[in-house]
Design a protein around this motif. Sequence first.
Motif, PDB file in Angstrom:
ATOM      1  N   LEU A  57      85.350  74.465  81.274  1.00 38.32           N
ATOM      2  CA  LEU A  57      85.358  73.337  82.196  1.00 38.32           C
ATOM      3  C   LEU A  57      84.156  72.425  82.000  1.00 38.32           C
ATOM      4  O   LEU A  57      84.297  71.194  81.988  1.00 38.32           O
ATOM      5  CB  LEU A  57      85.393  73.867  83.634  1.00 38.32           C
ATOM      6  CG  LEU A  57      85.348  72.834  84.759  1.00 38.32           C
ATOM      7  CD1 LEU A  57      86.539  71.892  84.676  1.00 38.32           C
ATOM      8  CD2 LEU A  57      85.307  73.533  86.113  1.00 38.32           C
ATOM      9  N   ASP A  58      82.962  72.999  81.856  1.00 42.30           N
ATOM     10  CA  ASP A  58      81.774  72.162  81.712  1.00 42.30           C
ATOM     11  C   ASP A  58      81.800  71.355  80.424  1.00 42.30           C
ATOM     12  O   ASP A  58      81.389  70.197  80.387  1.00 42.30           O
ATOM     13  CB  ASP A  58      80.505  73.013  81.790  1.00 42.30           C
ATOM     14  CG  ASP A  58      80.501  74.142  80.764  1.00 42.30           C
ATOM     15  OD1 ASP A  58      81.557  74.394  80.151  1.00 42.30           O
ATOM     16  OD2 ASP A  58      79.440  74.775  80.578  1.00 42.30           O
ATOM     17  N   MET A  59      82.322  71.956  79.347  1.00 41.73           N
ATOM     18  CA  MET A  59      82.428  71.246  78.074  1.00 41.73           C
ATOM     19  C   MET A  59      83.459  70.116  78.180  1.00 41.73           C
ATOM     20  O   MET A  59      83.246  69.012  77.674  1.00 41.73           O
ATOM     21  CB  MET A  59      82.822  72.217  76.965  1.00 41.73           C
ATOM     22  CG  MET A  59      82.949  71.587  75.595  1.00 41.73           C
ATOM     23  SD  MET A  59      83.421  72.825  74.338  1.00 41.73           S
ATOM     24  CE  MET A  59      83.559  71.764  72.875  1.00 41.73           C
ATOM     25  N   ALA A  60      84.573  70.394  78.859  1.00 42.87           N
ATOM     26  CA  ALA A  60      85.611  69.372  79.041  1.00 42.87           C
ATOM     27  C   ALA A  60      85.076  68.197  79.853  1.00 42.87           C
ATOM     28  O   ALA A  60      85.330  67.031  79.521  1.00 42.87           O
ATOM     29  CB  ALA A  60      86.824  69.985  79.733  1.00 42.87           C
ATOM     30  N   ALA A  61      84.307  68.492  80.914  1.00 44.36           N
ATOM     31  CA  ALA A  61      83.750  67.423  81.738  1.00 44.36           C
ATOM     32  C   ALA A  61      82.753  66.583  80.944  1.00 44.36           C
ATOM     33  O   ALA A  61      82.720  65.352  81.071  1.00 44.36           O
ATOM     34  CB  ALA A  61      83.086  68.020  82.975  1.00 44.36           C
ATOM     35  N   ARG A  62      81.948  67.241  80.113  1.00 48.67           N
ATOM     36  CA  ARG A  62      80.958  66.496  79.320  1.00 48.67           C
ATOM     37  C   ARG A  62      81.647  65.563  78.328  1.00 48.67           C
ATOM     38  O   ARG A  62      81.270  64.394  78.190  1.00 48.67           O
ATOM     39  CB  ARG A  62      80.039  67.471  78.580  1.00 48.67           C
ATOM     40  CG  ARG A  62      79.035  66.787  77.659  1.00 48.67           C
ATOM     41  CD  ARG A  62      78.105  67.802  77.016  1.00 48.67           C
ATOM     42  NE  ARG A  62      78.831  68.827  76.299  1.00 48.67           N
ATOM     43  CZ  ARG A  62      79.337  68.660  75.061  1.00 48.67           C
ATOM     44  NH1 ARG A  62      79.216  67.489  74.447  1.00 48.67           N
ATOM     45  NH2 ARG A  62      79.963  69.645  74.458  1.00 48.67           N
ATOM     46  N   LEU A  63      82.674  66.059  77.656  1.00 50.48           N
ATOM     47  CA  LEU A  63      83.380  65.231  76.681  1.00 50.48           C
ATOM     48  C   LEU A  63      84.078  64.060  77.367  1.00 50.48           C
ATOM     49  O   LEU A  63      84.092  62.938  76.846  1.00 50.48           O
ATOM     50  CB  LEU A  63      84.393  66.078  75.908  1.00 50.48           C
ATOM     51  CG  LEU A  63      83.824  67.088  74.910  1.00 50.48           C
ATOM     52  CD1 LEU A  63      84.951  67.932  74.309  1.00 50.48           C
ATOM     53  CD2 LEU A  63      83.061  66.378  73.805  1.00 50.48           C
ATOM     54  N   GLU A  64      84.644  64.311  78.535  1.00 48.68           N
ATOM     55  CA  GLU A  64      85.350  63.242  79.243  1.00 48.68           C
ATOM     56  C   GLU A  64      84.369  62.172  79.721  1.00 48.68           C
ATOM     57  O   GLU A  64      84.688  60.975  79.703  1.00 48.68           O
ATOM     58  CB  GLU A  64      86.123  63.824  80.426  1.00 48.68           C
ATOM     59  CG  GLU A  64      86.875  62.798  81.259  1.00 48.68           C
ATOM     60  CD  GLU A  64      87.894  62.006  80.469  1.00 48.68           C
ATOM     61  OE1 GLU A  64      88.201  60.871  80.892  1.00 48.68           O
ATOM     62  OE2 GLU A  64      88.373  62.505  79.435  1.00 48.68           O
ATOM     63  N   ARG A  65      83.174  62.567  80.135  1.00 47.40           N
ATOM     64  CA  ARG A  65      82.192  61.574  80.588  1.00 47.40           C
ATOM     65  C   ARG A  65      81.729  60.677  79.448  1.00 47.40           C
ATOM     66  O   ARG A  65      81.346  59.530  79.665  1.00 47.40           O
ATOM     67  CB  ARG A  65      80.988  62.288  81.212  1.00 47.40           C
ATOM     68  CG  ARG A  65      81.291  63.001  82.519  1.00 47.40           C
ATOM     69  CD  ARG A  65      80.034  63.504  83.176  1.00 47.40           C
ATOM     70  NE  ARG A  65      80.341  64.408  84.286  1.00 47.40           N
ATOM     71  CZ  ARG A  65      80.218  65.728  84.219  1.00 47.40           C
ATOM     72  NH1 ARG A  65      79.782  66.308  83.110  1.00 47.40           N
ATOM     73  NH2 ARG A  65      80.506  66.462  85.265  1.00 47.40           N
ATOM     74  N   GLU A  66      81.764  61.212  78.236  1.00 41.92           N
ATOM     75  CA  GLU A  66      81.389  60.394  77.079  1.00 41.92           C
ATOM     76  C   GLU A  66      82.451  59.352  76.758  1.00 41.92           C
ATOM     77  O   GLU A  66      82.190  58.388  76.031  1.00 41.92           O
ATOM     78  CB  GLU A  66      81.157  61.296  75.863  1.00 41.92           C
ATOM     79  CG  GLU A  66      79.955  62.226  76.012  1.00 41.92           C
ATOM     80  CD  GLU A  66      79.839  63.197  74.846  1.00 41.92           C
ATOM     81  OE1 GLU A  66      80.718  63.149  73.943  1.00 41.92           O
ATOM     82  OE2 GLU A  66      78.886  63.998  74.828  1.00 41.92           O
ATOM     83  N   ARG A  67      83.653  59.558  77.274  1.00 44.94           N
ATOM     84  CA  ARG A  67      84.786  58.644  77.101  1.00 44.94           C
ATOM     85  C   ARG A  67      85.014  58.251  75.632  1.00 44.94           C
ATOM     86  O   ARG A  67      85.035  57.056  75.293  1.00 44.94           O
ATOM     87  CB  ARG A  67      84.594  57.386  77.951  1.00 44.94           C
ATOM     88  CG  ARG A  67      84.506  57.665  79.440  1.00 44.94           C
ATOM     89  CD  ARG A  67      84.615  56.413  80.266  1.00 44.94           C
ATOM     90  NE  ARG A  67      84.532  56.721  81.681  1.00 44.94           N
ATOM     91  CZ  ARG A  67      85.541  57.177  82.428  1.00 44.94           C
ATOM     92  NH1 ARG A  67      86.711  57.374  81.857  1.00 44.94           N
ATOM     93  NH2 ARG A  67      85.366  57.431  83.705  1.00 44.94           N
ATOM     94  N   PRO A  68      85.198  59.209  74.771  1.00 46.49           N
ATOM     95  CA  PRO A  68      85.507  58.867  73.383  1.00 46.49           C
ATOM     96  C   PRO A  68      86.952  58.368  73.279  1.00 46.49           C
ATOM     97  O   PRO A  68      87.787  58.631  74.156  1.00 46.49           O
ATOM     98  CB  PRO A  68      85.331  60.199  72.655  1.00 46.49           C
ATOM     99  CG  PRO A  68      85.665  61.231  73.682  1.00 46.49           C
ATOM    100  CD  PRO A  68      85.189  60.665  74.996  1.00 46.49           C
TER     101      PRO A  68
END
Length: 263
Positions: A57-68
């Motif tokens: 979950l934490d990795m998914a949230a971090r990637l989503e915040r980067e909005r690639p």
Amino acid sequence: MKYKTLLAPLLTVALLHAQVKPADPFVKTQADDAAAAAEAQRPKNISICLEMFSLPLDMAARLERERPGDAEFYKQLVAGGEKGTVRLESLLILRAKSGQKGTTESISERIYPTEYEPAQIPNSVGANSGEQAAAAEPGKAGRMADGPSNGTLAVPATPKSFDTRNSGATLEIEPTLSEDSQIVDLRMIPEIVTLVGRDTYGEGISVTEMPNFESQRISSQYTVMVNQPFLIGTISRPPVSEVDKDSASRVWFAFVTASLAKL
């Protein structure tokens, strides 16, 4: 004179070469038209590849915040799979003609009762029944006359209506290709159903059982570019999943890639 004779043909070739104009890339030639006609005659089938990744979950949230972008996001998930931080949970491929529906299933059929007749316990046992039981088995009549404690005459809860549900993976698609073969309008329904156990209700001869399913499903329409991964959404397990005890801390991402099938 000898040198002039040798130079003359060379000058002539150079002049002729200079007069030849380079091909204009924006002007179609007969060869281009022939190639385009041949390509137009080739059958076009659209290949839909659905991939599902799960990650913490934490990795998914971090990637989503980067909005690639979707292509970059997909690339990072593939790289995470090679490192072991991301799991590829499912991969389904289905092809169909433009404008036609297609369905692929990898399932098991589960038949289960949906309604039960209630258990029946007689209030008393007639003398005739006791006499028949005594003739069949000495000493049994007395036990039956005492009541249905031995279950001989009691009728347990009995299923009377049934239903069928498929457990496994299903993918339904309906792609439509644009005239330039660069864009696909896609209607898609991926679904994963898992039988995780059975729930029991009642007690004694009134006990009944019902299956317990977990479902992951997305139903929507998309416009995607050919050969470019596209994120269709999250398709995570239920937070209280009985299949994956870490389901509340993992997120599933579903990506689709539409391409033209190579013949």
